[in-house]
Design a protein around this motif. Structure first.
Motif, PDB file in Angstrom:
ATOM      1  N   THR B  47     -14.001 -38.246 -56.971  1.00 14.26           N
ATOM      2  CA  THR B  47     -12.978 -37.971 -57.989  1.00 14.26           C
ATOM      3  C   THR B  47     -12.709 -36.470 -58.076  1.00 14.26           C
ATOM      4  OG1 THR B  47     -14.629 -37.831 -59.768  1.00 14.26           O
ATOM      5  CG2 THR B  47     -13.653 -39.986 -59.355  1.00 14.26           C
ATOM      6  N   TRP B  49     -10.744 -33.546 -60.712  1.00 15.51           N
ATOM      7  CA  TRP B  49     -10.297 -33.332 -62.093  1.00 15.51           C
ATOM      8  C   TRP B  49      -9.631 -31.972 -62.143  1.00 15.51           C
ATOM      9  CZ3 TRP B  49     -11.438 -37.493 -65.297  1.00 15.51           C
ATOM     10  CH2 TRP B  49     -12.277 -38.451 -64.717  1.00 15.51           C
ATOM     11  N   PHE B  97      -8.095 -39.237 -61.738  1.00 13.85           N
ATOM     12  CA  PHE B  97      -7.991 -39.998 -62.993  1.00 13.85           C
ATOM     13  C   PHE B  97      -7.210 -39.241 -64.043  1.00 13.85           C
ATOM     14  CE2 PHE B  97     -11.365 -42.249 -60.896  1.00 13.85           C
ATOM     15  CZ  PHE B  97     -11.040 -43.566 -61.186  1.00 13.85           C
ATOM     16  N   GLY B  98      -6.899 -37.999 -63.774  1.00 14.33           N
ATOM     17  CA  GLY B  98      -6.058 -37.260 -64.696  1.00 14.33           C
ATOM     18  C   GLY B  98      -6.247 -35.762 -64.557  1.00 14.33           C
ATOM     19  N   THR B  99      -5.104 -35.054 -64.588  1.00 15.56           N
ATOM     20  CA  THR B  99      -5.154 -33.602 -64.717  1.00 15.56           C
ATOM     21  C   THR B  99      -4.463 -33.287 -66.032  1.00 15.56           C
ATOM     22  OG1 THR B  99      -3.002 -33.118 -63.706  1.00 15.56           O
ATOM     23  CG2 THR B  99      -4.859 -33.423 -62.221  1.00 15.56           C
ATOM     24  N   VAL B 100      -5.049 -32.427 -66.821  1.00 18.82           N
ATOM     25  CA  VAL B 100      -4.472 -32.105 -68.137  1.00 18.82           C
ATOM     26  C   VAL B 100      -4.553 -30.607 -68.397  1.00 18.82           C
ATOM     27  CG1 VAL B 100      -4.904 -34.356 -69.211  1.00 18.82           C
ATOM     28  CG2 VAL B 100      -6.658 -32.592 -69.318  1.00 18.82           C
ATOM     29  N   ALA B 105     -10.747 -28.358 -70.096  1.00 18.81           N
ATOM     30  CA  ALA B 105     -11.008 -29.672 -70.694  1.00 18.81           C
ATOM     31  C   ALA B 105     -11.576 -30.682 -69.714  1.00 18.81           C
ATOM     32  CB  ALA B 105      -9.723 -30.226 -71.311  1.00 18.81           C
ATOM     33  N   THR B 106     -11.175 -30.605 -68.459  1.00 13.65           N
ATOM     34  CA  THR B 106     -11.656 -31.644 -67.540  1.00 13.65           C
ATOM     35  C   THR B 106     -12.993 -31.275 -66.897  1.00 13.65           C
ATOM     36  OG1 THR B 106     -10.303 -30.760 -65.740  1.00 13.65           O
ATOM     37  CG2 THR B 106      -9.370 -32.573 -67.018  1.00 13.65           C
ATOM     38  N   LEU B 109     -15.462 -33.643 -68.220  1.00 11.35           N
ATOM     39  CA  LEU B 109     -15.107 -34.985 -67.747  1.00 11.35           C
ATOM     40  C   LEU B 109     -15.602 -35.199 -66.314  1.00 11.35           C
ATOM     41  CD1 LEU B 109     -13.481 -34.960 -70.361  1.00 11.35           C
ATOM     42  CD2 LEU B 109     -11.556 -35.913 -69.132  1.00 11.35           C
TER      43      LEU B 109
END
Lengths: 329, 313
Positions: B47, B49, B97-100, B105-106, B109
């Motif tokens: 994964t 991030w 699963f997501g980039t923000v 923040a990640t 995660l």
């Protein structure tokens, strides 16, 4: 049925979930030690191993974020925050991340994490060990918030929260830990979003949350002796909350008192009052009463605590006031 | 792949200038070697991030180029169905699963994804990509400690481009020593020339092998430079000090130019290279047409997906 205390019921839910589902694990401060958690997590590390029961450094941000990352990638974590105040250090992972990801990515990603926070009160612990912040989190779309008030619901709501598939804040109250009650042996769920009707009555509806639901039971008994017949609803689930049960009850009694042991301004009681006033205003025979904490931080001195905290007697006096105001109208 | 990212980013920049794209776009131009060098080492089930500047990570990890362009256009065919825009990219099947955009923040995660892999008994690796600005956050330090403490299979890839929005590294910390955070928390680390894709690849290979073998996390500080402004295609020459001079110097270290020279030395012809360039440019053109022609999200979707409907019992 056998009885457990509230804390024992929480512990049993953890143990059964851990045994049932290898994706479940626990992370947080103090999970190997009764110092913070009382008996609610007792010896889980001995039973399930310290790989799955992780007592963490004081890193709320990273541990909560890690639980969220684990949830996104297939696990079912429970994060433990021994005081709700400490959880604020994890506001970014909870509010910016966990709450948003399902919506942001159009349901392609979900965050099945349970974040457990303990509310403490009294004990001269003061402003940063005593906050009841349910309204803050209930404000946020994407989060669910539950607050069990009985051993039965403490177990059933934790199981429902872990299986829900969304970020759920599970808020328990240390002052309920020794409360006994009937608890089934089996794994069972108390549905999130459903309130419990604890007593039917015709004069006034009292909606109470968490610790105040226990206090309300005492208040109802006092009021019954004075000839006042209370219908008591234990809200259990703060978000979503059970509009139907509250509306149908107020539709019957015409009077509403809401007891939530948190600050009044912008709180859960305000939300329920506003909803009732805008949806079923015609049913009301009297102004809505709210029993909440004054809008000040929790004081430390026992004398000030006495003045600050609310209990059964405050529910009694507010119910009586509401009844008086409706008899005048 | 580096060219694919470069040409994609240049097209996005042009469309921002033309006001056809309105979502904030943080361009990766000049930093391509890092995403490509690291992701080339990874498996599909590993994964990654990312953050606000993650177009490159998304492409390098196998995200669909058309779906990203459509997402940036805010269209229903976008990778996040038009809810995310440039700063929120997703491709779960590719391990994204997501980039923000919340800085740092990640990072926790990614630590969680590594914890998840460890608890599930797989040998998957998680990679957190973040800028030097993220190392100013508590998330970063807490996460390094947690990952080292539990020996988690995670790579922390710091893309040190010397800028956190308008502030230079010197304006934010006394020392230029991000990599030293690793030793403080007890994990392996390496400083890498972030504009040399082969060097990044070799460093990432070592780190990923160590992580897969249970040897724990690594911090890679990849030194690079942000060619464009914090957001949008402008060069932002007014920020910092001597940016004009620094930028010229760093453009001489263009990771794509350097790889091109290397490939030439290895006997790959200019004709082969320009054919790749043309193919990528055509792919990006197709993506722009696709994005333009795609429908916007349905208004009725507004209230959907606040909560996940699926329940894994």
């Amino acid at each position: 049925m056998r009885e457990l205390t509230y804390a024992q019921a929480i512990r049993e839910a953890h143990a059964q979930l851990l045994a049932e589902d290898p994706r479940v694990f626990l992370i947080g401060q103090g999970v190997w030690n009764p110092w913070y958690a009382g008996t609610s997590l007792q010896d889980l590390d001995k039973e399930f191993g310290r790989d799955r029961i992780i007592d963490s450094p004081v890193s709320e941000n990273a541990t909560t974020g890690a639980a969220i990352g684990a949830a996104i990638t297939g696990m079912r974590p429970i994060v433990f925050h021994p005081r709700m105040d400490f959880m604020l250090l994890a506001a970014d992972p909870i509010i910016n991340q966990a709450a948003n990801w399902s919506y942001l990515f159009a349901g392609q990603v979900s965050v099945p994490v349970v974040i457990r926070a303990v509310i403490n009160r009294r004990g001269e612990q003061g402003a940063q060990h005593s906050q009841a912040l349910q309204a803050l989190f209930a404000h946020v779309p994407g989060l669910k918030v539950v607050m069990p008030a009985t051993p039965h619901d403490a177990k059933g709501l934790l199981i429902a929260a872990v299986r829900d598939g969304n970020p759920v804040l599970y808020i328990d109250d240390r002052w309920l830990y020794d409360l006994p009650g009937a608890v089934p042996d089996a794994l069972y769920e108390v549905p999130i979003g459903s309130a419990a009707l604890r007593r039917s009555g015709r004069d006034v509806t009292v909606v109470a949350t968490s610790y105040m639901a226990a206090e309300a039971v005492k208040a109802v008994a006092t009021l019954a002796q004075r000839g006042i017949d209370v219908e008591l609803i234990d809200l259990r689930s703060i978000k979503p909350w059970d509009h139907n049960l509250v509306y149908s009850s107020v539709g019957k009694t015409g009077r509403l008192v809401i007891a939530d042991a948190a600050w009044m301004s912008g709180g859960i009681a305000a939300e329920i009052a506003a909803s009732v006033a805008s949806e079923i205003f015609h049913a009301l025979k009297a102004p809505i009463g709210r029993v909440c904490l004054p809008d000040v931080p929790a004081p430390t001195s026992a004398l000030l605590e006495q003045a600050y905290y609310i209990g059964a007697e405050d529910i009694v006096s507010t119910v009586e006031k509401v009844l008086v105001s409706s008899s005048r109208s | 792949m580096m060219l694919r990212i470069r040409i994609f980013e240049e097209m996005v920049g042009a469309l921002v200038t033309a006001n056809e794209i309105r979502t904030p776009c943080h361009l990766y131009i000049g930093q391509e070697a890092i995403a490509v060098g690291v992701c080339t080492v990874l498996r599909q089930d590993d994964t990654v991030w990312g953050g606000h500047r993650s177009h490159g990570h998304y492409l390098a990890k196998g995200g669909d180029l058309k779906a990203m362009m459509a997402e940036i256009f805010g269209k229903a065919t976008g990778c996040a169905h038009g809810r995310g825009g440039s700063m929120h990219l997703v491709a779960p099947a590719q391990g994204i699963f997501g980039t923000v955009p919340l800085v740092a923040a990640t990072i926790p995660l990614a630590v969680g994804a590594a914890l998840s892999a460890k608890l599930r008994g797989t040998d998957q690796v998680a990679v957190a990509f973040f800028g030097d600005g993220a190392t100013d956050e508590g998330h970063f330090h807490e996460s390094l400690n947690l990952a080292a403490l539990y020996r988690l299979p995670v790579l922390f890839v710091c893309e040190n481009n010397f800028y956190s929005t308008h502030l230079t590294l010197k304006e934010r910390r006394v020392k230029d020593n991000i990599v030293e955070s690793a030793a403080l928390h007890g994990l392996a680390s390496l400083v890498v020339d972030g504009n040399d894709v082969v060097a990044v690849y070799q460093a990432a290979s070592q780190a990923v092998d160590r992580a897969r073998a249970g040897g724990g996390p690594t911090l890679l500080e990849c030194r690079t430079y942000r060619w464009r402004g914090h957001v949008g295609p402008a060069l932002d020459l007014e920020v910092g000090q001597n940016r004009q001079r620094d930028l010229s110097e760093w453009m001489q270290k263009d990771p794509i130019m350097r790889l091109r020279e290397r490939l030439r030395e290895e006997g790959i012809s200019d004709a082969d290279l320009s054919e790749i360039e043309q193919r990528v440019a055509a792919e990006v053109d197709v993506a722009v047409s696709f994005a333009r022609q795609s429908p916007p999200p349905d208004e009725n979707e507004l209230l959907h997906h606040v909560y996940a409907s699926r329940r894994g019992a």
